[in-house]
Design a protein around this motif. Structure first.
Motif, mmCIF file in Angstrom:
data_model
loop_
_atom_site.group_PDB
_atom_site.id
_atom_site.type_symbol
_atom_site.label_atom_id
_atom_site.label_comp_id
_atom_site.label_asym_id
_atom_site.label_seq_id
_atom_site.Cartn_x
_atom_site.Cartn_y
_atom_site.Cartn_z
ATOM 1 N N HIS A 128 0.935 -0.849 -0.111
ATOM 2 C CA HIS A 128 0.439 0.261 0.003
ATOM 3 C C HIS A 128 0.825 1.245 0.060
ATOM 4 O O HIS A 128 0.251 2.583 -0.129
ATOM 5 C CB HIS A 128 -1.042 0.166 1.029
ATOM 6 C CG HIS A 128 -1.626 -1.275 1.664
ATOM 7 N ND1 HIS A 128 -2.439 -1.962 0.174
ATOM 8 C CD2 HIS A 128 -1.824 -2.021 2.250
ATOM 9 C CE1 HIS A 128 -3.160 -2.775 0.410
ATOM 10 N NE2 HIS A 128 -2.590 -2.414 1.993
ATOM 11 N N GLY A 129 1.948 1.391 -0.044
ATOM 12 C CA GLY A 129 2.961 2.272 -0.374
ATOM 13 C C GLY A 129 3.120 3.198 0.925
ATOM 14 O O GLY A 129 4.291 3.760 0.919
ATOM 15 N N LYS A 130 2.769 2.940 1.753
ATOM 16 C CA LYS A 130 3.975 3.007 2.942
ATOM 17 C C LYS A 130 5.534 2.543 3.088
ATOM 18 O O LYS A 130 5.360 1.429 2.605
ATOM 19 C CB LYS A 130 2.771 2.419 4.399
ATOM 20 C CG LYS A 130 1.822 3.015 4.456
ATOM 21 C CD LYS A 130 0.698 2.982 6.079
ATOM 22 C CE LYS A 130 -0.504 4.119 5.873
ATOM 23 N NZ LYS A 130 -0.728 4.060 7.367
ATOM 24 N N LEU A 131 6.116 3.363 4.297
ATOM 25 C CA LEU A 131 7.479 3.201 4.368
ATOM 26 C C LEU A 131 7.259 2.278 6.127
ATOM 27 O O LEU A 131 6.336 2.362 6.600
ATOM 28 C CB LEU A 131 8.178 3.897 4.224
ATOM 29 C CG LEU A 131 8.223 4.512 3.300
ATOM 30 C CD1 LEU A 131 9.111 5.763 2.937
ATOM 31 C CD2 LEU A 131 8.576 3.924 2.386
ATOM 32 N N ALA A 140 8.144 0.560 12.464
ATOM 33 C CA ALA A 140 7.360 2.016 12.420
ATOM 34 C C ALA A 140 6.783 2.352 11.060
ATOM 35 O O ALA A 140 7.792 1.606 10.326
ATOM 36 C CB ALA A 140 8.283 3.537 13.380
ATOM 37 N N SER A 141 5.648 2.678 10.424
ATOM 38 C CA SER A 141 5.401 2.848 9.903
ATOM 39 C C SER A 141 5.434 4.032 9.395
ATOM 40 O O SER A 141 5.068 5.048 10.508
ATOM 41 C CB SER A 141 3.994 1.629 9.966
ATOM 42 O OG SER A 141 4.599 1.138 10.008
#
Length: 179
Positions: free
Chosen positions: A133-136, A176-177
Motif C-alpha cells: 500500500h505504498g507505506k514505508l 515503525a510505519s
C-alpha cells in the motif's frame, strides 16, 4: 506530561509496539540480569532531512520487568527510580548525523531520568523498506551504555557497585510505519 512536537515536510513514524522493545542489561552481585520497559514516542525522521528530524520518546518507568517481582518492586522504590515522583523518562533528540557505515546514524539528545537531564549520543542502524500500500517501514536497532549513578538511580546504600553495576547497557529495537 506528554507534549506534541510539531514538524512538517518530513516523515512521521508510528511505532509498532508489538514489534518494538526497550531492554537493558546490568550486573547484580556479579550475575548478569536483563529487563525491559514499555515506551511510546513521536518520531519525525528522514535520512535526507536530518536537520529537520526530531524524536521524543516516553519511557514508562513503572512498567519495569526484570523477571523478579522483588527486584521490580525495589526498582520502583524511592531509592531507585522513584516512580511515585518520576513515573516517566524522556529522550529528546533534535540533532542527527550520518554514521561511519551505510544506514548508520547518531542521534544527539538528552535523556531525562529521575529528574536528571543528561546528554546522550545514541548510535543506531536504520533500514527503511516499502510495505504494501505504498507505506514505508523503518527498522531501527541501537545500543548505548549509560551510568545509573549519573542519573541518581540507586540512592543510599545502593550508591555503589557492591550490589548493582553502575554501567547499564540499553538495547532498542524499533519497528515503525510511515504515516
Amino acid at each position: 506530561m506528554k507534549s506534541e512536537i510539531l514538524v512538517s515536510d518530513i516523515y512521521k513514524w508510528i511505532i509498532d509496539k508489538s514489534q518494538s522493545s526497550l531492554r537493558f542489561k546490568a550486573m547484580q552481585y556479579g550475575q548478569s540480569f536483563e529487563g525491559d520497559f514499555s515506551f511510546d514516542g513521536q518520531i519525525f525522521f528522514d535520512p535526507e532531512k536530518l536537520d529537520k528530524s526530531k524524536v521524543r520518546v516516553y519511557i514508562d518507568i513503572s512498567s519495569i520487568k526484570t523477571g523478579s517481582v522483588d527486584r521490580d518492586s525495589q526498582a520502583k522504590s524511592k531509592d531507585w527510580f522513584d516512580v511515585a515522583t518520576y513515573p516517566n523518562a524522556v529522550f529528546d533528540a533534535e540533532k542527527f548525523e550520518k554514521g561511519n557505515i551505510d544506514n548508520s546514524y547518531i542521534a544527539h539528545g538528552y535523556l531525562t531520568l529521575r529528574g536528571v537531564k543528561l546528554p546522550v549520543q545514541l548510535p543506531f542502524n536504520l533500514k527503511i523498506v516499502e510495505e504494501d500500500h505504498g507505506k514505508l517501514q523503518a527498522i531501527m536497532a541501537a545500543e548505548v551504555e549509560l551510568s545509573r549513578f549519573g542519573f541518581g538511580v540507586g540512592q543510599g546504600q545502593w550508591n555503589s557497585e557492591d550490589a548493582i553495576s553502575d554501567k547499564v547497557t540499553v538495547y532498542i529495537g524499533l519497528v515503525a510505519s510511515s504515516h
